[in-house]
Write a protein that holds these residues in place. Sequence first.
Motif, mmCIF file in Angstrom:
data_model
loop_
_atom_site.group_PDB
_atom_site.id
_atom_site.type_symbol
_atom_site.label_atom_id
_atom_site.label_comp_id
_atom_site.label_asym_id
_atom_site.label_seq_id
_atom_site.Cartn_x
_atom_site.Cartn_y
_atom_site.Cartn_z
ATOM 1 N N THR A 282 0.890 -1.119 0.161
ATOM 2 C CA THR A 282 0.049 0.113 -0.190
ATOM 3 C C THR A 282 0.918 1.213 -0.180
ATOM 4 N N LEU A 283 0.720 1.977 -1.116
ATOM 5 C CA LEU A 283 1.467 3.286 -1.389
ATOM 6 C C LEU A 283 0.375 4.528 -1.460
ATOM 7 N N PRO A 284 1.060 5.570 -0.948
ATOM 8 C CA PRO A 284 0.305 6.843 -1.199
ATOM 9 C C PRO A 284 -0.037 6.976 -2.828
ATOM 10 N N PRO A 285 -1.061 7.760 -3.458
ATOM 11 C CA PRO A 285 -1.363 7.989 -4.716
ATOM 12 C C PRO A 285 0.087 8.560 -5.376
ATOM 13 N N PRO A 286 0.201 8.313 -6.598
ATOM 14 C CA PRO A 286 1.318 8.916 -7.492
ATOM 15 C C PRO A 286 1.333 10.458 -7.172
ATOM 16 N N SER A 287 2.595 10.981 -7.035
ATOM 17 C CA SER A 287 2.628 12.485 -6.859
ATOM 18 C C SER A 287 4.016 12.793 -7.282
ATOM 19 N N LEU B 238 9.210 8.627 -0.491
ATOM 20 C CA LEU B 238 7.779 8.018 -0.648
ATOM 21 C C LEU B 238 8.013 6.643 0.104
ATOM 22 N N VAL B 239 9.073 5.943 0.003
ATOM 23 C CA VAL B 239 8.931 4.533 0.439
ATOM 24 C C VAL B 239 9.549 4.555 1.834
ATOM 25 N N LEU B 240 10.428 5.327 2.524
ATOM 26 C CA LEU B 240 10.559 5.528 3.684
ATOM 27 C C LEU B 240 9.444 5.999 4.461
ATOM 28 N N GLY B 241 8.676 7.168 4.082
ATOM 29 C CA GLY B 241 7.500 7.502 4.589
ATOM 30 C C GLY B 241 6.513 6.593 4.833
ATOM 31 N N SER B 242 6.252 5.921 3.805
ATOM 32 C CA SER B 242 5.231 4.921 3.864
ATOM 33 C C SER B 242 5.366 3.741 4.943
ATOM 34 N N MET B 243 6.855 3.575 4.977
ATOM 35 C CA MET B 243 7.226 2.527 6.119
ATOM 36 C C MET B 243 6.545 2.794 7.464
ATOM 37 N N PHE B 244 6.318 4.179 7.680
ATOM 38 C CA PHE B 244 5.914 4.486 9.087
ATOM 39 C C PHE B 244 4.229 4.620 9.140
ATOM 40 N N THR B 245 3.826 4.972 8.019
ATOM 41 C CA THR B 245 2.526 5.272 8.129
ATOM 42 C C THR B 245 1.477 4.125 7.430
ATOM 43 N N GLU B 246 1.926 3.137 6.713
ATOM 44 C CA GLU B 246 1.261 2.104 6.312
ATOM 45 C C GLU B 246 1.538 0.924 6.859
ATOM 46 N N PRO B 247 0.499 0.425 7.896
ATOM 47 C CA PRO B 247 0.811 -0.902 8.633
ATOM 48 C C PRO B 247 1.327 -1.980 7.758
ATOM 49 N N GLY B 248 0.385 -2.159 6.545
ATOM 50 C CA GLY B 248 0.639 -3.425 6.032
ATOM 51 C C GLY B 248 2.184 -3.540 5.393
ATOM 52 N N LEU B 249 2.894 -2.565 4.948
ATOM 53 C CA LEU B 249 4.207 -2.257 4.412
ATOM 54 C C LEU B 249 5.153 -2.575 5.505
ATOM 55 N N LEU B 250 4.846 -2.243 6.895
ATOM 56 C CA LEU B 250 5.601 -2.260 7.972
ATOM 57 C C LEU B 250 5.787 -3.810 8.199
ATOM 58 N N ALA B 251 4.595 -4.386 8.188
ATOM 59 C CA ALA B 251 4.312 -5.875 8.435
ATOM 60 C C ALA B 251 5.144 -6.724 7.533
ATOM 61 N N ALA B 252 5.092 -6.210 6.383
ATOM 62 C CA ALA B 252 5.957 -6.913 5.159
ATOM 63 C C ALA B 252 7.319 -6.813 5.344
ATOM 64 N N PHE B 253 7.931 -5.571 5.912
ATOM 65 C CA PHE B 253 9.340 -5.338 6.242
ATOM 66 C C PHE B 253 9.862 -6.352 7.321
ATOM 67 N N LEU B 254 8.995 -6.308 8.291
ATOM 68 C CA LEU B 254 9.260 -7.256 9.585
ATOM 69 C C LEU B 254 9.263 -8.540 9.106
ATOM 70 N N CYS B 255 8.439 -9.152 8.233
ATOM 71 C CA CYS B 255 8.268 -10.300 7.691
ATOM 72 C C CYS B 255 9.468 -10.834 6.825
ATOM 73 N N ALA B 256 9.762 -9.913 5.980
ATOM 74 C CA ALA B 256 11.135 -10.095 5.180
ATOM 75 C C ALA B 256 12.348 -10.028 5.952
ATOM 76 N N LEU B 257 12.386 -9.215 7.158
ATOM 77 C CA LEU B 257 13.631 -9.180 8.004
ATOM 78 C C LEU B 257 14.139 -10.582 8.421
ATOM 79 N N VAL B 258 12.918 -11.249 9.153
ATOM 80 C CA VAL B 258 13.042 -12.417 9.854
ATOM 81 C C VAL B 258 13.210 -13.658 8.986
ATOM 82 N N ALA B 259 12.331 -13.589 7.741
ATOM 83 C CA ALA B 259 12.792 -14.529 6.925
ATOM 84 C C ALA B 259 14.279 -14.688 6.232
ATOM 85 N N LEU B 260 14.625 -13.278 5.984
ATOM 86 C CA LEU B 260 16.023 -13.360 5.365
ATOM 87 C C LEU B 260 17.078 -13.602 6.458
ATOM 88 N N ALA B 261 16.620 -13.258 7.878
ATOM 89 C CA ALA B 261 17.748 -13.880 8.894
ATOM 90 C C ALA B 261 17.752 -15.027 9.099
#
Length: 469
Positions: free
Chosen positions: A321-326, A334-357
Amino acid sequence: MRRVSAHRVYSVVVFIVLASLDNVAISLVPPLYSPISRALGVGEGALGVVTAISYLVTAVAAVVWAYVGDHTDRKPVLMIGTLIWAAGTAGTVFAGGYWAFFAAQVLAAVGLGAVGSVGFSVVSDLISPRRRGLVMSLWGLSQGVGTLVGVLVASQLGGADWRTPFYVLAGLGVLASIAYFTTADIRRGQSEPDLAAVFAAGEDYEHRISRADLPRIAARRTNVWLVLQGLTAQVTFGSLVWLPRLFQAKAEAQGYDEQTAIQIGGLLATLFQLGGALSIVGGLIGDRWQRRDPGGRAKVAAIGILAGVPLYVLLFFAPLTLPPPSSERDALSLVLGSMFTEPGLLAAFLCALVALALTSANSPNWFALIADVNPPEHRGTVYSLGNLVNGVGRAAGNGLVGAVFAALARSFPPPVNLAIGLAAFQAFFIPTGIMYWLASRTAPADIEAVHRLLRARAAADLDGSRSAT
């Protein structure tokens, strides 16, 4: 003594840093498939074939480079190999058509074969067995970082002109070759406690690989499992080079133009793979477990590989989930800002972090096990044989997944076809985990056999030197 120790540490750092550059080179092309295919007038699948064949060429060339390195002075071999891949990378810039591009990438692949195989042999002689997991995690991490840097450089510098990243890397390749001059001369086997008396007496470990050793290498059961696991593991890892393309497709589905979507895909793939940095933890756990249990390193790798599978599947299907194109925001903010405003993106990041670890625990323990179960003059060759099988698996994964994506696209539009295809390829991690478990059963006997061999050789060498005096 301190000066010698400092020079050795510096040499380890140089080899680790320079080892990352070959993965930068390998990773430049996939994030730029769409602009390169358009410039060359071919489909993206044709570029996937180039990447797959480049993996194979690198792996085959590594066997030759490694055998030469195990047989002679390793520093000139590394310098020559580095200059060859730099020349191929520079040639890519001037490719005016598909076949010229193909030839330049193959030339670069020939040179790249020297960096990993010969470099591994050198680094294994710098590190004592007690710390192999830690330092090999840094070695493996440098290659993972190289992959991330390649994706990042390609997506950020190549969005407007795909040739720019290749200019930069060719120059770095020349500088890397020069840097080898400043490293210490590493004597083969100098880190082995069983050979300490030989070096203390001013002697060298003179044993070198020969053709007669090849059947012995193949007869070592742990080598068989360590080599074969790469076939299935790398089918999965090879498919993951399409991860930036998955995120690019998800961004395009939300209305972003191709250039911005490429940048978003590259940034997300880079951020999501930061869990690879935790391979250091896997290496440390492997070191500690190995001191209590000679099969410990293989068990750590088996657990990590199998536990990461469900997390990868969740990552592929997680909504992006990303903000509308601007036009007011660049891709990075855009990516770094969305990491803290979009819970789904943050959850995907944490999932990837553990999977890669988890899956990254494979790398340092694989490197360390090769050094543990083989005498010094065999290590580069065994590594390269494993790398050859890895290359076959990675090429198969990279090539087959493209065909799977195309077949799935008949029923599922992007990015759904990409997510389904990547998830299906996770199944190849299951036999990988099983083979690591089998290696944990055979490693103790093979490690002890190497210790006996080195102690016997050290005693014979010392007796010979006394007799000569």
